[in-house]
Design a protein around this motif. Structure first.
Motif, PDB file in Angstrom:
ATOM      1  N   PHE A 136       0.851  -1.184   0.000  1.00 56.76           N
ATOM      2  CA  PHE A 136       0.000   0.000   0.000  1.00 56.76           C
ATOM      3  C   PHE A 136       0.889   1.237   0.000  1.00 56.76           C
ATOM      4  CE2 PHE A 136       0.828  -0.476   4.505  1.00 56.76           C
ATOM      5  CZ  PHE A 136       1.014   0.841   4.930  1.00 56.76           C
ATOM      6  N   GLY A 150       3.967   0.235   2.853  1.00 61.15           N
ATOM      7  CA  GLY A 150       4.008  -0.876   3.795  1.00 61.15           C
ATOM      8  C   GLY A 150       3.309  -2.074   3.188  1.00 61.15           C
ATOM      9  N   VAL A 152       0.240  -5.009   3.400  1.00 60.37           N
ATOM     10  CA  VAL A 152      -1.073  -5.353   3.931  1.00 60.37           C
ATOM     11  C   VAL A 152      -0.927  -6.684   4.665  1.00 60.37           C
ATOM     12  CG1 VAL A 152      -3.449  -6.023   3.347  1.00 60.37           C
ATOM     13  CG2 VAL A 152      -2.298  -4.185   2.057  1.00 60.37           C
ATOM     14  N   GLN A 153      -1.328  -6.690   5.928  1.00 59.26           N
ATOM     15  CA  GLN A 153      -1.325  -7.924   6.709  1.00 59.26           C
ATOM     16  C   GLN A 153      -2.704  -8.569   6.694  1.00 59.26           C
ATOM     17  OE1 GLN A 153      -0.425  -7.376  10.867  1.00 59.26           O
ATOM     18  NE2 GLN A 153       0.013  -9.531  11.170  1.00 59.26           N
ATOM     19  N   ILE A 160      -7.361  -1.540   6.499  1.00 56.79           N
ATOM     20  CA  ILE A 160      -6.354  -2.579   6.285  1.00 56.79           C
ATOM     21  C   ILE A 160      -5.511  -2.661   7.548  1.00 56.79           C
ATOM     22  CG2 ILE A 160      -6.238  -2.443   3.770  1.00 56.79           C
ATOM     23  CD1 ILE A 160      -3.668  -0.745   4.095  1.00 56.79           C
ATOM     24  N   THR A 162      -1.740  -3.528   8.776  1.00 57.00           N
ATOM     25  CA  THR A 162      -0.468  -3.405   8.081  1.00 57.00           C
ATOM     26  C   THR A 162       0.717  -3.848   8.924  1.00 57.00           C
ATOM     27  OG1 THR A 162       0.070  -1.175   8.862  1.00 57.00           O
ATOM     28  CG2 THR A 162      -1.400  -1.342   6.948  1.00 57.00           C
ATOM     29  N   GLU A 164       4.630  -2.255   8.693  1.00 59.48           N
ATOM     30  CA  GLU A 164       5.361  -1.226   7.967  1.00 59.48           C
ATOM     31  C   GLU A 164       6.584  -0.774   8.750  1.00 59.48           C
ATOM     32  OE1 GLU A 164       2.720   2.526   8.079  1.00 59.48           O
ATOM     33  OE2 GLU A 164       1.333   0.841   8.367  1.00 59.48           O
ATOM     34  N   ARG A 176      -5.120   0.998   9.296  1.00 59.15           N
ATOM     35  CA  ARG A 176      -5.269   2.227   8.510  1.00 59.15           C
ATOM     36  C   ARG A 176      -6.598   2.201   7.757  1.00 59.15           C
ATOM     37  NH1 ARG A 176      -0.829   5.527   8.002  1.00 59.15           N
ATOM     38  NH2 ARG A 176       1.177   4.642   8.596  1.00 59.15           N
TER      39      ARG A 176
END
Length: 189
Positions: A136, A150, A152-153, A160, A162, A164, A176
């Motif tokens: 992202f 970062g 996307v987890q 989302i 993340t 990062e 986020r």
């Protein structure tokens, strides 16, 4: 093909011989070349690698520190440079991907890899395309470009999750809102 196997062997050797990261998380090596072929498994592996790095901190708050400098070195830079894109690139490399390999955030969003930009990233049709390990990007109005990236987890409605780097001088996980995201790219498929 030989280069790919050499790269994967090097990563496997490194992971087996040095399976502790700088803050002593166990980073498991890929189990075998054959089991890591599908995209889902590769996505899981990238996120495992990234989450194992959560907690890595800069030494002095100046884009430095042993582990931060490892991320930067992967992209050909030394301490003192912004390292969010270098972190993403390094995570992909640890999973066996030769790309992305760039410390400049906008470079992680070439047209061939980017599936949304701007307001299109907030559309419900786009949100169903977002997958773990996608990259992202956040637009910096002062810089007039994407200036933070970062991984996307996970995905929640309108958000989302993340992993990062270079946020609060460390690697961390965040949540986020999709309205803050300017682009998504897919480097796996």
């Amino acid at each position: 093909m030989a280069t790919m196997y050499s790269l994967l062997f090097g990563i496997l050797f490194t992971a087996v011989c040095g399976n502790l990261d700088a803050i002593h998380h166990i980073v498991s090596p890929p189990t075998s070349l054959g089991q890591e072929n599908d995209a889902h498994s590769m996505r899981v592996r990238i996120i495992e690698i990234a989450t194992a790095e959560i907690g890595v901190r800069e030494a002095t708050g100046n884009n430095d520190g042993e582990r931060v400098e490892v991320y930067l070195a992967y992209t050909g830079l030394g301490k003192g440079h912004a390292w969010c894109a270098a972190f993403v690139s390094w995570c992909y490399a640890q999973a066996g991907f030769p790309e992305p390999r760039n410390a400049w955030s906008p470079a992680l969003f070439p047209n061939a890899r980017t599936y949304c930009r701007g307001n299109a990233c907030r559309d419900s049709k786009t949100s169903v395309r977002i997958k773990p390990a996608d990259v992202f990007g956040i637009y910096g109005y002062g810089a007039k470009r994407i200036n933070h990236v970062g991984l996307v987890q996970g995905i929640e409605p309108n958000y989302i999750l993340t992993v990062e780097g270079n946020v609060e001088n460390r690697v961390l996980a965040k949540r986020r809102h999709l309205s803050t995201i300017n682009a998504f790219s897919n480097w796996i498929e």
